[in-house]
Enzyme design. Sequence first.
Site, mmCIF file in Angstrom:
data_model
loop_
_atom_site.group_PDB
_atom_site.id
_atom_site.type_symbol
_atom_site.label_atom_id
_atom_site.label_comp_id
_atom_site.label_asym_id
_atom_site.label_seq_id
_atom_site.Cartn_x
_atom_site.Cartn_y
_atom_site.Cartn_z
ATOM 1 N N HIS A 374 -12.795 35.499 -14.276
ATOM 2 C CA HIS A 374 -13.480 36.134 -13.138
ATOM 3 C C HIS A 374 -14.954 36.309 -13.412
ATOM 4 O O HIS A 374 -15.794 36.075 -12.557
ATOM 5 C CB HIS A 374 -12.933 37.538 -12.876
ATOM 6 C CG HIS A 374 -11.468 37.582 -12.676
ATOM 7 N ND1 HIS A 374 -10.758 38.731 -12.646
ATOM 8 C CD2 HIS A 374 -10.586 36.593 -12.486
ATOM 9 C CE1 HIS A 374 -9.495 38.464 -12.466
ATOM 10 N NE2 HIS A 374 -9.357 37.166 -12.372
ATOM 11 N N CYS A 687 -18.655 20.558 0.595
ATOM 12 C CA CYS A 687 -19.033 21.875 0.059
ATOM 13 C C CYS A 687 -18.723 22.002 -1.425
ATOM 14 O O CYS A 687 -18.797 23.096 -1.979
ATOM 15 C CB CYS A 687 -18.395 23.004 0.857
ATOM 16 S SG CYS A 687 -16.616 22.986 0.817
HETATM 17 C C1 PEP Z 1 -13.907 22.800 -3.862
HETATM 18 O O1 PEP Z 1 -12.789 22.744 -4.361
HETATM 19 O O2 PEP Z 1 -14.673 21.815 -3.788
HETATM 20 C C2 PEP Z 1 -14.414 24.074 -3.334
HETATM 21 C C3 PEP Z 1 -15.560 24.145 -2.704
HETATM 22 O O3 PEP Z 1 -13.671 25.181 -3.563
HETATM 23 P P1 PEP Z 1 -13.658 25.976 -4.953
HETATM 24 O O4 PEP Z 1 -14.690 25.407 -5.839
HETATM 25 O O5 PEP Z 1 -13.896 27.397 -4.610
HETATM 26 O O6 PEP Z 1 -12.266 25.719 -5.423
#
Ligand code: PEP
Length: 760
Positions: A374, A687
């Site tokens: 975390h 993203c």
């Molecule tokens: C991803 O998996 O690309 C994403 C944006 O989510 P996280 O990094 O929070 O798993």
Amino acid sequence: MSQNIVPRLSTSSPRALLRRLHDVMGDVGDPQDRLRTVVHEIAANMQVDVCSIYAINKTGNLELFATQGLNQSAVHKTRLKPGEGLIGTIALTRTVLNLEEAGDHPKFVYRPETGEDAFHSFCGVPVFRSGRVIGVLSIQTREMRAFNTEEVEALQTISMVLSEILGAYPDTTDLDVSRSVHGRPDPVILTGLRLVDGVAIGEAVFHQPGVTIENTVAEDVGEEKTRIRDAFKAMRQQIDQMMAAADVGHSGEHRDILQTYKMFAFDRGWADRIDGAIEQGLTAEAAVERVRQNYRSSMQKTKDPYLLERLHDLDDLSNRLMRFVTGRQQTAASMGLEGDIILVARNLGPADLLEYDRAYLRAVVLEEGSPTAHVTIVARAMGIPVIGRVRNAQDVIDSGDPLIVDAETGEIYINPTADTIETFEKAVAFKEARALRYREDRHLPAVTQDGVEIDLMVNAGLKADLISLEETGAAGIGLFRTEFQFMVSSTLPRVSAQEAFYREVLEGADDKPVVFRAVDIGGDKHVPYLNRGDEENPALGWRAIRVALERPGLLQLQLRALIRAAAGRTLSVMFPMVADVSEFLAGKDLVDRELEFCDKLGLTKPKKVRIGVMLEVPALAWQLKTLLPLVDFLAIGTNDLLQFFFAADRSNPKLADRYDLLSPAALNLIHQVVLACQSHDVEVSVCGEVGGRPLEAMVLIGLGLHRFSMSPSSIGPVRQMVRTLSAGEITAFAQSLLYLPDHSVRHAALDYANTAKISL
Ligand code: PEP
Ligand code: MG
């Protein structure tokens, strides 16, 4: 060799000797006279021919400060470098030397001015103050014989008092010679695991500061015993509380470490040894330190990694006990520190980290830590570089040490040379200047040379991230990781708290769009109140939408909070880790039900609700024809998508560079997805981390992506790249990469960028 080991020292009365030394300390008059009395008293009490005190002088060498038995003319003349002779070796290695015949030791050097050729046996112990070596106390006899354990321990106890005496002596310095050969600490480089990238320069601050012992000699043994008993009791209670917190996953400490703490905290042997040291005349805190020094010297000798770990735990616990004895309980955060701080700790919980003032905290160094802890996720969100798994960082680093943390290579420079500092200062200044330039350019549109507009959004998850919208000039929040709020709470956040938080985010974003991701917990993101049991492959396990659909109480209440928070506004929400269309439909159904519920209660609904999906599981890419007509937008989560696509754990550092987004396979996958979205007129974005890298983003634009969400610090570089790019030209180039046989097309992309003068 003599077998005569009859104890000659009157170790039966160390308490009387300590009291006597204490009285000498209190005397007024010439400090040199007092030291002479001290060595005389020790030699007499221990029935030895020589007692000498060497202290670190201003140049970092060990200087004979006082002696009983050696030539007085050698005082303040005999000097040894750390590592030189027996005295220098004791200081450098921080260990005891106990020799029947001093001259037989390979490090022995003869200093004629001392007249020590008349003496055979030798025992020397380091004198510590606040964990640093400040001198060496030695005894010698004419007779060749071994000193027994009792005698050595008595000498170590006396050295505790000597530390108080030398600490007050005007001409000594507390340079740590065990790291110094030139009178100033040598640079040391430690390495660890890169957890959050970045470079920082600052001063080491311990999350739990060490304690300097002010008084070493007990006034009243009974009272000291009561103090230590109370301290043990309070410490045991604290450990029990920490264990209860660990059960709900809210502690910075791992449960197995706490188990070990508990074992030691109730260990009679440890408590008895401390009691024994008190009986010899030490105060409770000096006794804890005295016993700790023994463990520390065992630590230095042992090669067994398991034992070393346990001794390390005991060392850590001694610190805790010391804080209880002295009543100094606060963490560095509560001390209102200023300046450039590099926080050093064994481990931290996310809430611990959030207590530090972001304005001063430059980096974090942890003895433990993992990419998925975390604290790492929160530090990443706060933009603070972190290096973890730095073995014995708390032993090697001293509070106040100048440090350079290069989390891009995983290296920590302790006491760096002026040259190293200069190099890193330049690197930091360069980065800061660049960041400033990017900030100044934040109003410039992210439009390509041929007029194609690219939406640059930020990934966020904390309230503090909202400011980055203004600072970067981003178009909105393309991914709001709602799970952070769930992770820093020990219980499921109430609907009202969630609603208030989301409303604050929407208001803080002004009119810029915000895409909330439905809670993405499980896998590497633990929450205290979700009992998942052990999973062999958590990344492939019970996580994200899989949890959310099975615990509708979790998702449904979150959707309720989101809908209420977005009253009268646009609400964009997307579901993570969706593997098939039915999972998306189940999530969407919950949204519809909550909207109906909102109607039933007569509450204001959002002006518009957009429901999207994250493409993170490759299976979904083969259902786009069915999926896309149902969704309002699609976000490609490349972090997860690529780990599943290449079957390469995203948190395994060994695989970090093995597979590349810039490879024909990954680019083909993304190209197919983009084409499908275009033909269904569905907004598509990236993203994952790759969208924030200019080179990758350049190629992705070539594949038709016009919307990215990234860490705030990436907006500037990507905007700059976009403004130097021609979307038309890159399209043809990107298509040309799709069918190459290469493992990676990175070099080709770099060549293209160089030739086309694209700013990366
Ligand atoms: C991803 O998996 O690309 C994403 C944006 O989510 P996280 O990094 O929070 O798993
Ligand atoms: Mg993901």
